[in-house]
Each structure stands twice: as structure tokens, then as C-alpha cells.
Design an enzyme around this catalytic site. Sequence first.
Site, PDB file in Angstrom:
ATOM      1  CB  SER B 149     -39.957  32.496 -40.072  1.00 59.04           C
ATOM      2  OG  SER B 149     -38.849  33.319 -40.264  1.00 59.04           O
ATOM      3  NE  ARG B 219     -37.031  41.302 -31.434  1.00 61.20           N
ATOM      4  CZ  ARG B 219     -37.706  40.229 -31.808  1.00 61.20           C
ATOM      5  NH1 ARG B 219     -37.108  39.318 -32.553  1.00 61.20           N
ATOM      6  NH2 ARG B 219     -38.939  40.061 -31.460  1.00 61.20           N
ATOM      7  CG  ASP B 320     -42.340  37.546 -45.912  1.00 61.15           C
ATOM      8  OD1 ASP B 320     -41.299  38.219 -45.746  1.00 61.15           O
ATOM      9  OD2 ASP B 320     -42.464  36.383 -45.502  1.00 61.15           O
ATOM     10  CG  HIS B 353     -41.175  37.316 -42.102  1.00 64.76           C
ATOM     11  ND1 HIS B 353     -41.234  36.212 -42.924  1.00 64.76           N
ATOM     12  CD2 HIS B 353     -40.567  36.898 -40.959  1.00 64.76           C
ATOM     13  CE1 HIS B 353     -40.677  35.178 -42.301  1.00 64.76           C
ATOM     14  NE2 HIS B 353     -40.287  35.566 -41.110  1.00 64.76           N
TER      15      HIS B 353
END
Lengths: 201, 373
Positions: B149, B219, B320, B353
Site C-alpha cells: 500500500s 477511519r 483489492d 486490500h
Amino acid sequence: MNRIMATLRPDLAVIAGHVAPGAKVLDVGCGDGTLMAALRDERGCDVRGLEIDPHNVAECVGHGLSAIQGDADTDLALYPDASFDYAILSQTLQTTKRPDMVLEELLRIGRRAFVSFPNFGHWRVRSDLLWRGRMPVTRLLPVGWYETPNIHHLTIADFRDFVAARGLKVEGAWYLNGDSLISPAMATWRAEHAVYLLSRG
Amino acid sequence: MASLFTSCSQTYDLPDPLPLDGGQSLEGVRIAFETYGALNDARDNAILICHATTGDQYVASPHPITGKPGWWSKMVGPGKPIDTDRFYVICPNVLGSCMGTTGPGSLAPDGQPYGLRFPVITIRDMVRAHMALLDHLGVERLYAVVGGSMGGMQALSLSIHWPERVARVLLLATTAVMPVQNIAFQEVGRQAIMADPDWQGGAYYGTGRAPDAGLAVARMAAHITYLSEATLSEKFGRRLQDRDAKSFGFGADFQVESYLRYQGSSFTGRFDANSYLYITRAMSYFDVVDERFGAGHNARLSEAFAGVTARFCVVSFDTDWLYPTAESRKIAHAVNAAGAPVSFMELAAPYGHDSFLLDVPALDRVITGFLSR
């Protein structure tokens, strides 16, 4: 032929034995990288692979080889012209959607192309069709008609016609029965497998 | 230098100001980092691990705030795919973060927290700080740089701008250019923080109030993007939380709602809202072609890799949707076109992901294999 090459599948041994040392090679449908490793370790070649199965790609990575997961039918277009000395397509031609286009791409990317394929004109195949009326299941074509990845069966005669019609130059041809090389005589009947080295002439 | 968050890591104070892509330079930069294993005499067994957005240096040791095991402890350790018996593993906390490395919560030279006075940073700025740390540790050339990432962005940036300093580059679930959809998601997160009245223009340090509600929402939104529909369905489905019927209110009726609220609120205990703004900004800006040639240059991606000699391995995951396989494939073809050796594969994993952080045996095999020779 040295030790590593002696353990290769016969068609791969033929190819490995005729690739010039130090050449830049693209192995299309490289599988777990057996041929790539032999070419790298025995011939000092710079070898890259293209392979559809991620587990096979992971095998290649584990052997320190460079392979890209991709599909020969679609991804060869991404490679520049003449970027390799050789492009290799072993036992994959009959599984592609458009074998004609894949061969065109091979000879665009590579200055020369090795192509190997099982010969559907072998006498055992012919006799299965003639006497049993069945699609043959043989050592090199081991899967039933409904689940085979081989969607474009061809014979040596078909391939010769194709190459002639496209004006391609045959720089070499090898015929295999079992693990042995056989003479070109009656190869369309006798060979289980053929290996061709082509160029644009 | 002080920080909101305490840390038991090693730290290194850069002796010189750190030049930044934004044109400024930052004085008194401290980098917090963890190391595992030992640097060999030839100094050629170092692996730099770059952490993801809200990750930290605790790659294989317990987190000092949450007490949870390191975020990649399944991958890094003795006998594990990144084998600390063989490799010297370095994991620094990125510039702009809040786990001991200088960030917006740190004190500026005037003794007050930076807040929004902290300069906007880029991925390359983070890597520049990493390079200073490597100099300090005596590592001239890395055996490998590994990142997933945002960590993959750092690994890419390193491979392009400091090609002589790395032999292998392992990129997981990442991209060479931040996809527009992700810029959009990150803007939602930043706006949630800035919309919180407790944010106070970023000057909330020492006021007794912090934009926890905004950070929790940021978040929650981000967390959704890390997962997959399959994971959410399997984990929660449409099941209700601690009740038999819908409440016809706005409580957390669904288990997935309760889960996200928990993810949001627990995050505020370990992360600084301003750090979130700066780090996501750096990611939104990320484009290796821009980094190499400047914005507005219409060079091809492969040109950005010119002169790169490291061996690359690029891995994506089929579920992902944040950094989809297409982004990884672009990197692989660009590296290939630039002439550097590269492998690429898309692994099947159900977790979206976050798959690179979770249990995907095929990934272990790939990493072990890639680092083995």
C-alpha cells in the site's frame, strides 16, 4: 547435452539446445520456469516469462526468475518490436484463442520464434477418430474433449501450410516421438510432437 | 522534541535539515525505528520495510499503546518469510506520523506543536528521511525494500530516485499513481476531521479537546476500502448486533455498524488527526512520473523507471478494489519496458486490500522465494 538439459521435457531440450548463448529470451507460457532456469543457468541467457497461472509465476519467483502473470492472447501486444532475440511458445499454441495472432505477435516481439505443439495428425489420433469415432486422449493430449484447454488442435501439415501461407521462414524443424527425435520422413503420421524455429525470413 | 504518543523505539535525530519537495526544509527531524536481526560484516543483508498509511515501526514487536502484536509479525521473524536470522530488518516510522517520528504533533523550534505549520510532505520526503537513517545505520545498499500500500509507494520512490541503493524491490497491493477514486476517499476523511469543531484549525494540542469524532469517521470510511464485500458478508452479513429486531433508531443495529464504530473509536487512541491529514495528502499527491519529471510532464510510466536496475516483484490481490490489479500490472509492464527484471502476479485472496497483512499462504511463498536469491 549437459545434465540439466537432459532432464528437460524433450521439446524443451530441443529448444534449449538451439538457443544462442547469452540471448535475450521471452518464454510465453513459461509454466514453473524449468526452461527459463535451464536457459539462464546453462546458456547464460537473459530470460523473461509470461504465464497465466499465478502459482506457476510464484514458482518462477522462487527460482529467482522474472515472470509476469498474463495471457498470451492479450498481453503480447504490450511488448515492443524486436525486444527479444527469441520468443518461445511451447505446448501453448493449441490453447490460445487466436493462434494466428499469437504467432504474429511472437515474430514481432522476437527476431526468431520457437513453437512446439502436439501433432493431432499422429497415427494414434487418426486411428482413434477413424476406428473408434472418438476424440483422442493421448499422452500429450491427456484431457477429455469437454474439459481440455486445447481449443485449437492442429497437425504438422496444418502448421506447414500456415507457415507457407504467411511467408514465414522455417529455420529449423524437429520431430519427436516419445522422448526421441525422429526423421522428418512421414512426420505428419509418426511424430507426437513438433518443434519449429521460425523467422520472418 | 516531544510527541503526543510515547514510543520505546530507537530514534535518530537528523544532523542536517531535511529538504522537502514542497521547497521548504525541516530542521530537527527525528526518526523512530525498530530493527530486527543483525547487519552482517558485508553490510549487504539489510531489508527496509515501509509501513502503510496508519502503520508504524512496530512491524514485529508489540504495539506500545494497543499491546497488539506487530502488524506484520506473521511475516517478519526468525524462520519467517522475512527471516531475521538471515536479514537485518529496518522499519522506520514515516515522516509526518505520530509514533515518535517528527510530525505535526511534534514541537517546532519555537517550542509549540507544529499543527498546521508543519509543511506538507510527499512520499519522496518520507523516503529521503529513510535514506538519512540508512546512512546513519551504515547501510549503503539494501538487499531489498519491501512495502505494501503506501509502503509500496515509498519502495517505488526509493527504487526510482536512489536506484543504486537497492537490489530488490517487493511491491504489494500498491500503485505508481494514486488512483482518483482513492484521492476522493481520502478527501472525505480529511473533511471529516476538519469539520469536527474540536479540530480547531489543527491547533488542538494541549486544549483538552481533539477531533476524535472526525478522525473516527475518517477511519471508518477508510476501513471499508481496505476490506471486500466478501469479507464483510462473511464476517457480519446483515446480522443485528445484540438485538433481535431493528430498533428504528440510529443505534448500531447491524453488526457491521458496531464493528466500524469500534474501528473508528479505537483508532483515535493511537493516531493523531493532523498526522492523518498530512499522510493522506502525501499519498494523494503520489505519482512517480511527477516525482521524476515534475507535474505536467507527460512522460510514460516506463520512462520514470529509466536507469533502474533492481529486480522487482509486484503482487496484487484479486479482491483489492482500492489498488486494483490493473495498477500493479501497469508497474510491471513499465519496469519491463525499462529493461529491469520484474515478476508480477495477482494472488487470489478474499480479504480485499488488507490481504497483504492477513493470512495468505501464497504470499508467504512468493516473499520467501523472491528474497531467497
